[in-house]
Structure formats: structure tokens, C-alpha cells
Design a protein around this motif. Structure first.
Motif: not given
Length: 140
Positions: A34, A38, A100, A103-104, A110
Motif C-alpha cells: 500500500d 500510494t 493520502c 490515511r497513511l 490509501t
């Protein structure tokens, strides 16, 4: 009465007492994939945003045909589209980056949000093309 051991934690507040850490370390295939996906998508989004913003500004050259006989142009509307388009692209880029990164940090999935940002920049670019094209009427 017990004698305290030198170097022991008298309150039992060490990591072993909690049983779990507050956050899991970035480990495991899913988290790494992820993060890499991302990051790659955000780099692609940044490059796409620069190209799309420049392309929208480049659309102002379409108004060079307004002097041709039979052509009519709504230059105010076209100018507004050419001015607002790159700003919308920048807003999509910044909003996607913020979402992003948040969320990371929270260790949530993400990459779909980065993909939505890429699609939104494409939509803004093609919307600008359609609006500039609607501002120019070819007579002959």
C-alpha cells in the motif's frame, strides 16, 4: 517483605506489561504494498497535474481562430475556464495529498484515494477542453 531487584521496573509499566504496542510496526506485505503503490500513484498524480495544468493554459491558443470570418467566440467564458482550470487541478492535487498522507499516518488503505485523485485531474482536464470548445463557434 520483598526486596526490590536493581534495574527492575517497580510499577510494571514496561512494554511487557501492556501486552501490545500502541501501534503495529509497518510490517507485512499489505502495508508495504500500500505504501509503495500510494507513493508511486502520488508521484504520477503530481506529474499529471503539471501536464494537465499546462495543457489547460495551452487551450487559450484556441482563441486565435476568433478573428477568422464567421467564427464567434465567448472570450470571457473561455478565459475564465483557462484561468480556473489550473487552480482546480492544483486543488485536486493538494486535497488528494492531504487525504493520502492522513490515511497513511492512520495506517489505512490509501492507494484507491490516490487513484481517485488521478481520475479527478483527468476529469477536470477533459471538462476544460469541452468548455473551451463550447466557447468557440466555427462559422465556415
Amino acid at each position: 517483605m520483598e526486596t526490590p531487584v536493581v534495574g527492575a521496573d517497580p510499577l510494571g509499566s514496561g512494554p511487557a506489561a501492556f501486552g501490545r504496542e500502541a501501534r503495529h510496526p509497518l510490517a507485512g506485505r499489505r502495508r508495504v504494498v500500500d505504501l509503495v503503490a500510494t507513493t508511486a500513484l502520488l508521484v504520477l498524480l503530481a506529474a499529471e497535474s503539471v501536464v494537465a495544468g499546462g495543457g489547460i493554459v495551452f487551450l487559450s491558443l484556441a482563441f486565435g481562430s476568433c478573428a477568422a470570418p464567421g467564427n464567434t467566440c465567448d472570450e470571457a467564458f473561455g478565459g475564465a475556464v483557462v484561468s480556473v482550470g489550473p487552480v482546480l487541478v492544483a486543488l485536486v492535487l493538494v486535497a488528494t495529498l492531504v487525504v493520502c498522507v492522513l490515511r497513511l499516518v492512520r495506517r489505512l488503505l490509501t492507494w484507491p484515494f490516490a487513484l481517485v485523485g488521478i481520475a479527478a485531474v483527468v476529469a477536470v482536464f477533459f471538462g476544460a477542453i469541452l468548455l473551451v470548445d463550447s466557447a468557440i463557434t466555427h462559422g465556415i
